[in-house]
Design an enzyme around this catalytic site. Sequence first.
Site, PDB file in Angstrom:
ATOM      1  N   GLU A 135      16.281  20.190  42.425  1.00  0.00           N
ATOM      2  CA  GLU A 135      16.125  19.401  43.650  1.00  0.00           C
ATOM      3  C   GLU A 135      15.552  18.022  43.368  1.00  0.00           C
ATOM      4  O   GLU A 135      15.013  17.368  44.272  1.00  0.00           O
ATOM      5  CB  GLU A 135      15.217  20.148  44.640  1.00  0.00           C
ATOM      6  N   ARG A 188      12.959   3.549  53.379  1.00  0.00           N
ATOM      7  CA  ARG A 188      14.078   3.764  54.297  1.00  0.00           C
ATOM      8  C   ARG A 188      14.771   5.094  53.995  1.00  0.00           C
ATOM      9  O   ARG A 188      15.137   5.839  54.909  1.00  0.00           O
ATOM     10  CB  ARG A 188      15.069   2.604  54.171  1.00  0.00           C
ATOM     11  N   ASN A 211      14.711  27.948  49.875  1.00  0.00           N
ATOM     12  CA  ASN A 211      15.592  28.935  49.257  1.00  0.00           C
ATOM     13  C   ASN A 211      15.133  30.357  49.536  1.00  0.00           C
ATOM     14  O   ASN A 211      15.948  31.237  49.843  1.00  0.00           O
ATOM     15  CB  ASN A 211      15.647  28.709  47.736  1.00  0.00           C
ATOM     16  N   ASP A 256      21.662  24.970  49.188  1.00  0.00           N
ATOM     17  CA  ASP A 256      22.722  24.047  48.743  1.00  0.00           C
ATOM     18  C   ASP A 256      23.118  23.089  49.855  1.00  0.00           C
ATOM     19  O   ASP A 256      23.391  21.905  49.608  1.00  0.00           O
ATOM     20  CB  ASP A 256      23.945  24.828  48.279  1.00  0.00           C
ATOM     21  N   HIS A 313      19.985  30.803  48.925  1.00  0.00           N
ATOM     22  CA  HIS A 313      20.468  29.680  48.120  1.00  0.00           C
ATOM     23  C   HIS A 313      21.657  28.935  48.738  1.00  0.00           C
ATOM     24  O   HIS A 313      21.753  27.705  48.587  1.00  0.00           O
ATOM     25  CB  HIS A 313      20.820  30.165  46.710  1.00  0.00           C
ATOM     26  N   ASP A 333      11.948  14.102  44.863  1.00  0.00           N
ATOM     27  CA  ASP A 333      11.950  15.557  44.799  1.00  0.00           C
ATOM     28  C   ASP A 333      11.882  16.107  46.216  1.00  0.00           C
ATOM     29  O   ASP A 333      11.124  15.601  47.055  1.00  0.00           O
ATOM     30  CB  ASP A 333      10.742  16.050  43.989  1.00  0.00           C
TER      31      ASP A 333
END
Length: 329
Positions: free
Chosen positions: A244, A264, A209, A218, A214, A201
């Site tokens: 997300e 990683r 945002n 993106d 937005h 997440d």
Amino acid sequence: MKEPVTNDEAGRLLALHRYCALDSVNEPNFDTITSLVQDLLGVPICAVSLIDSDEQRFKSIQGLDLTHTAREVAFCDHTIRSPGPMVVPDAEQDERFADSPLVTGEPHIRAYAGAPLTTPDGYNVGALCAIHRRRHDFTPGDVELLQRFAKVVVDQMELKTLAHQDFLTGALSRRAFTDAAVRALSQLRPMNRSATVAVLDVDHFKQINDAHGHPVGDKVLQAIGNCIGRELRSSDLFGRLGGEEFGILFYATTRAEAWRCAERIRRAVEAIDLPDVPRATVSIGLAHVDSEHSLEQALAEADTNLYLAKREGRNRSVDSGSGETSEAA
């Protein structure tokens, strides 16, 4: 297109399952191709064959009323093990096929030509094949035509796959990811292999945002999706679960290997430095999957570990089952 990979069966099966092509039988677009090849080569039988772990499935077939055969008798199984087309002018004189029930009985295959269906990442998932019931010498031109149409078949499968992908990040849709993951796990269990599921997440994404808008959000998701994709093996699965949140299936890996890969990825995301893209980090929860666990159970455990990673400060990975918890840099 990469050179065919002929020594990675686990990766090949995963590449096949990404297409979600085994759930239905005939495909109209493929029927057009097999009908055209049948006419151009003057063969009684033409098929698009996909080779699963123990079965050959026909996505289109002209001249026979079949949907599948056992993999062990499939001519196309030999084709996918080759770097290029396979031609058999007379199966009765070929020791690989002379005793095959497909040669000695219906459909009495005598001559065969097959061009592998090679994915962009180099896996032969099946073949486009032309079949005679009598001895026949396929010409180089015949084989070239098969190869060209085999590429068209793969292009069609790739186009269909786009419907299962998230346009912004390149990840699989949630449904495509879970469907492909379930099939992948079903292939691992008979081999006593395991996998690890990760749920990722983006940290404080709402703030990104709210602060930047937005469209910029993106761009952040796109950059993170591209970054994760670069860090994964071709045999791993990567999906966008919603908003997300992303999911990864580390295929046929030990728990320790998956942990290292997750770390990683976390560090690579943290290091993203692109113009007009705000810095972002991810939190990751991991869960082991073996024969005793379902994908649903593993995703639930990974989600719980993701919550722990968030609670402990974000920008870290947690696998409570192994006791692993990373520290943010």
